[in-house]
Write a protein that holds these residues in place. Structure first.
Motif, PDB file in Angstrom:
ATOM      1  N   ILE A 152       9.859 -24.411  15.938  1.00  0.00           N
ATOM      2  CA  ILE A 152       9.939 -25.682  15.212  1.00  0.00           C
ATOM      3  C   ILE A 152       8.582 -25.964  14.576  1.00  0.00           C
ATOM      4  CG2 ILE A 152      11.644 -26.549  16.846  1.00  0.00           C
ATOM      5  CD1 ILE A 152       9.457 -28.526  17.795  1.00  0.00           C
ATOM      6  N   VAL A 153       8.594 -26.770  13.521  1.00  0.00           N
ATOM      7  CA  VAL A 153       7.363 -27.128  12.822  1.00  0.00           C
ATOM      8  C   VAL A 153       7.254 -28.643  12.736  1.00  0.00           C
ATOM      9  CG1 VAL A 153       6.049 -26.976  10.682  1.00  0.00           C
ATOM     10  CG2 VAL A 153       7.340 -24.991  11.492  1.00  0.00           C
ATOM     11  N   TRP A 154       6.204 -29.170  13.345  1.00  0.00           N
ATOM     12  CA  TRP A 154       5.842 -30.576  13.203  1.00  0.00           C
ATOM     13  C   TRP A 154       4.779 -30.681  12.115  1.00  0.00           C
ATOM     14  CZ3 TRP A 154       4.735 -33.221  18.603  1.00  0.00           C
ATOM     15  CH2 TRP A 154       5.950 -33.425  19.272  1.00  0.00           C
ATOM     16  N   ALA A 155       4.963 -31.605  11.196  1.00  0.00           N
ATOM     17  CA  ALA A 155       3.933 -31.919  10.208  1.00  0.00           C
ATOM     18  C   ALA A 155       3.504 -33.371  10.390  1.00  0.00           C
ATOM     19  CB  ALA A 155       4.456 -31.710   8.788  1.00  0.00           C
ATOM     20  N   ASP A 156       2.218 -33.595  10.460  1.00  0.00           N
ATOM     21  CA  ASP A 156       1.637 -34.937  10.400  1.00  0.00           C
ATOM     22  C   ASP A 156       2.188 -35.922  11.431  1.00  0.00           C
ATOM     23  OD1 ASP A 156       0.200 -35.022   7.361  1.00  0.00           O
ATOM     24  OD2 ASP A 156       1.802 -33.559   7.635  1.00  0.00           O
ATOM     25  N   PRO A 157       1.982 -35.672  12.705  1.00  0.00           N
ATOM     26  CA  PRO A 157       2.241 -36.740  13.678  1.00  0.00           C
ATOM     27  C   PRO A 157       1.393 -37.976  13.347  1.00  0.00           C
ATOM     28  CG  PRO A 157       2.020 -34.648  14.808  1.00  0.00           C
ATOM     29  CD  PRO A 157       1.613 -34.399  13.370  1.00  0.00           C
ATOM     30  N   GLN A 158       0.149 -37.735  13.015  1.00  0.00           N
ATOM     31  CA  GLN A 158      -0.764 -38.727  12.427  1.00  0.00           C
ATOM     32  C   GLN A 158      -0.731 -40.079  13.129  1.00  0.00           C
ATOM     33  OE1 GLN A 158      -0.960 -38.137   8.261  1.00  0.00           O
ATOM     34  NE2 GLN A 158      -2.325 -39.850   7.885  1.00  0.00           N
ATOM     35  N   VAL A 159      -1.025 -40.063  14.414  1.00  0.00           N
ATOM     36  CA  VAL A 159      -1.058 -41.312  15.186  1.00  0.00           C
ATOM     37  C   VAL A 159      -2.421 -41.976  15.050  1.00  0.00           C
ATOM     38  CG1 VAL A 159       0.743 -40.695  16.828  1.00  0.00           C
ATOM     39  CG2 VAL A 159      -1.594 -39.935  17.264  1.00  0.00           C
ATOM     40  N   LYS A 160      -2.408 -43.308  14.962  1.00  0.00           N
ATOM     41  CA  LYS A 160      -3.649 -44.077  14.765  1.00  0.00           C
ATOM     42  C   LYS A 160      -3.878 -45.116  15.844  1.00  0.00           C
ATOM     43  CE  LYS A 160      -6.258 -46.332  11.028  1.00  0.00           C
ATOM     44  NZ  LYS A 160      -7.202 -45.228  10.825  1.00  0.00           N
ATOM     45  N   ASN A 161      -2.811 -45.538  16.503  1.00  0.00           N
ATOM     46  CA  ASN A 161      -2.959 -46.555  17.539  1.00  0.00           C
ATOM     47  C   ASN A 161      -1.884 -46.358  18.598  1.00  0.00           C
ATOM     48  OD1 ASN A 161      -0.518 -47.771  16.535  1.00  0.00           O
ATOM     49  ND2 ASN A 161      -1.726 -48.836  14.983  1.00  0.00           N
TER      50      ASN A 161
END
Length: 475
Positions: A126-135
């Motif tokens: 599987i490919v995850w792109a940009d979980p990009q968590v900030k808070n």
């Protein structure tokens, strides 16, 4: 000492690599200095395993031994995991490397691999792109929606299924203290993950491109490397070039990486499938992409990228690039990305050198591959179908009130749901900078007055059919 023994025991029991190093005194720059080691599996010496420091690429001899010329710039020694062996990991984070202490010229690094109990010619990833968590709210969304979705999917494959993950950058959103939260999400999925560096994963204002990788490397190892499973050669690259100040970067592949990749591929049979994971899309975001294409030659290649927060497939000769919709959608503000593709991730099924794929929308079943909406914003009702993982081999047809209306051609435009959620001042409320994105995977048709029911059937390149129906509201 006790902690070191514990980690070694854990990795051995989890199907990982047991790493040990023995450092002798030496001085950088001595002519002929070498890095040495062995690769074994349950005590058996493994020949023809690829080992690299990111500069040299060598193969173990019949006694499992390797030698690499000392290079003061090298930061890691890593093994390109051969087919037939488990992916070394620590709580799901791939550990196929050892930190390289460049202050010593004589070093030994020994790798212990674990054989798989089954053939890995067929496997999934599987490919995850940009979980990009900030808070903490973003983290909660990732840990309670995305990670459990993957866990359920993996369990549906059955006990013993071979599955691994690749996250193609922007693991966090500048907040490096949240890398550990991502690690927990990965651990909960039950599969090992490899990581690529994204622009939001870098250290800012601490130097140039190399300096910006320090935190990432301390947690996940080298920013470029390779591994194998079955007849697939996987490569992870770093195509984010930090320009030295604030958040300034561009898309480029360093000559160092390209030189390494050329050496790495020299050991890969031409008929094997090559899968490359990186952050910025190659086809339009990497300034020296032609150098990469030429290096790949006529190999069969799939590139996995992210970064854009939309889903798109681009076919260029023998290279198929999958630009993935994001795990976070539009920065965790709503259920879809800017192009209307749902939050989600790519799922890939490999059989030999053949591969099939689909986009898995978080919280939905596999057959959720399109949406159908009615748009009357222009004074005329239109049917708008969004087939988010479309490529030119798909076929899309529609019906109105049970009557076949024929095939549809793709068109560029904006997804009506994305427009309603994200367009305009103050929208979305949580992060107002998110905007709808123009996409080419829309299909439109004008509706005759009084039309009551619509149906769209999309057939992917593998012959799978997906259907969506909607009622038309008539005043």
């Amino acid at each position: 000492m006790k902690r070191r023994k514990f980690i070694a025991s854990f990795l051995l029991l989890s199907g990982g690599v047991v790493l040990s190093s023995k450092t002798a005194l030496g001085f950088p720059g001595i002519a002929g200095a070498r890095v040495r080691g062995t690769v074994k599996a349950r005590g058996k010496k493994l020949a023809n395993v690829i080992v690299s420091d990111g500069f040299s690429v060598v193969q173990t001899d019949r006694k499992g031994r390797y030698e690499i010329p000392f290079n003061a710039q090298a930061r890691f020694v890593f093994v390109s995991i051969p087919a037939g062996y488990a992916i070394p990991n620590e709580n799901g984070i791939a550990r196929h490397y050892q930190p390289f202490n460049s202050s010593d010229t004589k070093q030994e690094y020994h790798f212990e691999l674990t054989p798989l109990q089954q053939d890995d010619t067929s496997h999934r990833f599987i490919v995850w792109a940009d979980p990009q968590v900030k808070n903490k709210n973003d983290v909660e969304e990732m840990q309670t929606t995305a990670a459990p979705d993957v866990k359920r999917l993996v369990q549906s494959f059955g006990a013993g299924a071979l599955v691994h993950g690749m996250t193609v950058g922007d693991i966090v959103w500048d907040k490096h203290e949240l890398f550990s939260s991502y690690d927990k999400a990965v651990a909960s999925t039950g599969i090992p993950f490899f990581q690529a560096l994204g622009n939001h994963d870098m250290d800012y204002n601490k130097g140039g491109d190399e300096a910006s990788d320090a935190t990432f490397q301390s947690l996940y190892g080298p920013t470029y490397y390779s591994f194998n499973r079955g007849k697939v050669h996987y490569v992870v690259l770093d195509d984010v070039r930090y320009l030295g100040s604030d958040r300034h970067y561009d898309g480029a592949l360093s000559e160092q990486q390209l030189n390494w990749l050329r050496k790495d591929l020299a050991f890969v049979p031409k008929e094997h499938l090559v899968v490359i994971g990186l952050h910025i899309p190659v086809h339009n975001g990497v300034e020296n992409n032609q150098e990469l294409y030429e290096l790949l030659g006529d190999r069969k290649v799939h590139i996995m990228s992210g970064h854009t927060h939309y889903n798109r497939n681009v076919v260029k000769d023998n290279v198929y690039e999958h630009v993935h919709g994001t795990l976070c959608g539009a920065w965790w503000t709503g259920p879809v990305c800017g192009d209307g593709a749902p939050r989600g991730y790519g799922v890939y099924e490999v059989n030999g050198t053949d591969m099939t794929w689909y986009y898995k929308s978080t919280g939905f079943e596999k057959d959720h591959q399109l949406s159908v909406q009615v748009d009357d914003s222009e004074g005329q009702k239109y049917m708008v179908a969004n087939v988010w993982n479309w490529d030119p081999e798909w076929k899309v047809a529609w019906w109105a009130d049970g009557a076949s209306m024929g095939a549809l051609e793709s068109t560029k435009g904006f997804d009506p749901l994305a427009v309603s959620l994200y367009k305009g001042k103050g929208l979305p409320e949580k992060r107002g900078f998110a905007e709808p994105t123009e996409t080419d995977h829309l299909f439109r048709a004008a509706l005759a007055p009084g039309t009551k029911k619509l149906k769209v059937v999309a057939t992917d390149r593998f012959g799978n059919q997906y259907e969506q129906s909607v009622e038309v509201e008539n005043s």
